[in-house]
Design a protein around this motif. Sequence first.
Motif, PDB file in Angstrom:
ATOM      1  N   ILE A  30       0.853  -1.183   0.000  1.00  0.00           N
ATOM      2  CA  ILE A  30       0.000   0.000   0.000  1.00  0.00           C
ATOM      3  C   ILE A  30       0.894   1.240   0.000  1.00  0.00           C
ATOM      4  O   ILE A  30       1.645   1.480   0.940  1.00  0.00           O
ATOM      5  N   ASP A  31       0.803   2.028  -1.071  1.00  0.00           N
ATOM      6  CA  ASP A  31       1.694   3.168  -1.242  1.00  0.00           C
ATOM      7  C   ASP A  31       1.103   4.484  -0.747  1.00  0.00           C
ATOM      8  O   ASP A  31       1.718   5.533  -0.910  1.00  0.00           O
ATOM      9  N   LYS A  32      -0.086   4.453  -0.174  1.00  0.00           N
ATOM     10  CA  LYS A  32      -0.727   5.695   0.274  1.00  0.00           C
ATOM     11  C   LYS A  32       0.188   6.400   1.278  1.00  0.00           C
ATOM     12  O   LYS A  32       0.478   5.848   2.351  1.00  0.00           O
ATOM     13  N   PRO A  33       0.652   7.604   0.962  1.00  0.00           N
ATOM     14  CA  PRO A  33       1.673   8.230   1.806  1.00  0.00           C
ATOM     15  C   PRO A  33       1.134   8.901   3.056  1.00  0.00           C
ATOM     16  O   PRO A  33       1.885   9.125   4.005  1.00  0.00           O
ATOM     17  N   ASP A  34      -0.168   9.247   3.081  1.00  0.00           N
ATOM     18  CA  ASP A  34      -0.681  10.060   4.185  1.00  0.00           C
ATOM     19  C   ASP A  34      -1.479   9.239   5.199  1.00  0.00           C
ATOM     20  O   ASP A  34      -2.393   9.758   5.838  1.00  0.00           O
ATOM     21  N   VAL A  35      -1.141   7.963   5.372  1.00  0.00           N
ATOM     22  CA  VAL A  35      -1.722   7.170   6.458  1.00  0.00           C
ATOM     23  C   VAL A  35      -1.101   7.677   7.759  1.00  0.00           C
ATOM     24  O   VAL A  35       0.097   7.584   7.960  1.00  0.00           O
ATOM     25  N   ALA A  43      -6.939  13.394 -10.706  1.00  0.00           N
ATOM     26  CA  ALA A  43      -6.897  12.004 -10.252  1.00  0.00           C
ATOM     27  C   ALA A  43      -8.162  11.256 -10.662  1.00  0.00           C
ATOM     28  O   ALA A  43      -8.096  10.109 -11.112  1.00  0.00           O
ATOM     29  N   ARG A  44      -9.323  11.897 -10.488  1.00  0.00           N
ATOM     30  CA  ARG A  44     -10.577  11.243 -10.891  1.00  0.00           C
ATOM     31  C   ARG A  44     -10.616  11.030 -12.396  1.00  0.00           C
ATOM     32  O   ARG A  44     -11.057   9.971 -12.875  1.00  0.00           O
ATOM     33  N   PRO A  75      -5.076   7.220  -7.670  1.00  0.00           N
ATOM     34  CA  PRO A  75      -5.032   7.891  -6.368  1.00  0.00           C
ATOM     35  C   PRO A  75      -4.387   9.269  -6.518  1.00  0.00           C
ATOM     36  O   PRO A  75      -3.466   9.451  -7.319  1.00  0.00           O
ATOM     37  N   ALA A  76      -4.856  10.221  -5.752  1.00  0.00           N
ATOM     38  CA  ALA A  76      -4.386  11.603  -5.901  1.00  0.00           C
ATOM     39  C   ALA A  76      -2.878  11.729  -5.723  1.00  0.00           C
ATOM     40  O   ALA A  76      -2.216  12.511  -6.410  1.00  0.00           O
ATOM     41  N   TYR A  77      -2.298  10.942  -4.792  1.00  0.00           N
ATOM     42  CA  TYR A  77      -0.869  11.099  -4.504  1.00  0.00           C
ATOM     43  C   TYR A  77       0.012  10.675  -5.667  1.00  0.00           C
ATOM     44  O   TYR A  77       1.192  11.017  -5.701  1.00  0.00           O
TER      45      TYR A  77
END
Length: 642
Positions: free
Chosen positions: A312-317, A584-585, A590-592
């Motif tokens: 999972i690359d989501k940076p803002d967790v 992103a949409r 994903p936005a990041y």
Amino acid sequence: MPSRPASDTPLAAPALAAILHEVFGYPAFRGPQAEIVAHAAAGGDGLVLMPTGGGKSLCYQVPAIARHRAGRGVTIVVSPLIALMHDQVGALDEAGVPAAFLNSTLDSTEAARIERAMLAGELVLVYVAPERLSTPRMQAQLDAMAAAGRLSMFAIDEAHCVSQWGHDFREDYLALSMLAERHPGVPRLALTATADAHTRADILERLALQDARVFLSSFDRPNIAYRVVEKDEPRKQLLAWLRAEHEGEAGIVYCQSRKKVEDTATWLSAEGIPALPYHAGLDAGMRQRHQDRFLREEGLVMVATIAFGMGIDKPDVRFVAHLDLPKNIEAYYQETGRSGRDGEPAEAWMAYGLADVVQQRRMIDESPADETFKRLQRDKLDALLALAEATDCRRVRLLRYFDEGSTPCQPGLQQLCDNCRQPPATWDGTEAARKLLSTLLRIQQHARDTGRGARAYGAGHVIDILRGKRSDKVAQTGHDQLSTWAIGAELAETQWRSVLRQLIALGHVLVEGEYQTLAPSESARAVLRGEVALHLRQAAEAVRGRPKAGGGSSSRRAALPPSDLDAAGLDRLAALKAWRGEVAREHNLPAYIVFNDATLLDMARRAPATLAELAEVHGVGAKKLEAYGRELIRVLDAATGG
């Protein structure tokens, strides 16, 4: 080490740094990245251990680009997760790097098109699942590429999956040993975020990388604060913590069972915390929808089993919470490392109780593995228990497990572990420990005298004996006649549970056999003889109401540096985030992946007015400058009132 082709000569460091800046928009490599990239670009085999968020992907992506430009063909990336492949390829496409993936989401026509592009050397990187790599069709494709001189490099991501000693063993990874046999001249780079010394040795052996260079980065994640609490209505503890510290922020909550995942997600949602469940029992479509929402929306909480998280690359967790004890420190480190990938403050929170210890030992004892494997898993669990029960710096203990030295948290640093922030109260628990151990011995002796044999006398029953509490089981067993009956009436049940839990963590009490019987260990003899003094952490009940150090708040917000954005800068940042969301949409990403928060913050701070100025912003590469540059200048100008 497998021999390199004669043409596989080192590439100049400036050329590699130029790729980093041109393609990815970064001014310089971080930490050991430069050395790893140079080694891989020159065709060297390697094992890279780098914490989540440390930039592992760049360690193979930059060499892949460099080697492709030098005419050495396509890099094959072995990745275990479809979602990760999609995001990585999407990010590379945004950066202008020809890349693709081969997985079950493609129809035969699209897969054939990608295979033709691979053979023609038109792609820089191709992501493949390990089970696909070993198929005859894929092997034939690789053989043809090798024969044409278009097989540049293998990058094996999440390499710990090959080790049975690791926390996430996957049998499909075992077949990757054939890469060295079939393609000895093609360099291989194995990468992982988490592996202790035993697991590292296993990776090297199973992937035939015994002669490879090992790059071992620091395991320290200084932006993550660690906190462990004793379970006392854990869901309510979790909710209170989320509301106080992480309201409206994205995070992951790990639970051991599927039912607990669903119940917790439903409960959090009812309490006003937007939460989604994720576990292997949900159908694939729902899992994908929930993961996509988590990656694309802000402020969602994913409640999950360990089926969720790898890659999972989501940076803002901003947080990872455990409502149940993980299997070992590697699993704990890997799971908590999914927070704070952007380098901003994040928190790891865990609720922990005696039942967790018993359950984890039961899972080990009842597994079909051989005794050697079970023994190692017990040792790893013991190390995690020691971390949970520690009264000293948790970060020091965590890093020591990975053979890395450290110093305790110092006041004034950005993040502190809970023990350093508020040193726990301790007490001399030697006499209490002797009473408990004596009671266990008396229970054993009583079983032998009466011929009852082993029985499931759990913690509650033992504590009832110590406190002199008559129950149906006490009456049935006659344990109220033991000489230790009621010798511990001065302590509350929660205090006895804390003593027992710590004795298990210290190895003085064993949980063994079919009935998970509590029994004194060999080391308990020294405690019983009074040769060992035990200073134990006080139970939560004993310290309830004690004021917290530093005004009572350990919120990450208190640790954040003051923002240097003025009102106009904040307006620019809001406009940039709104624009990013629309893009992103439109691109279904994903936005990041379009731009991460750090890049938008740098734009808002600098307020570039020309394309040349925008090119200097951290994270703006040449392709993104060309694709979005003029639009970004327009958004910034409008936000400033131009």
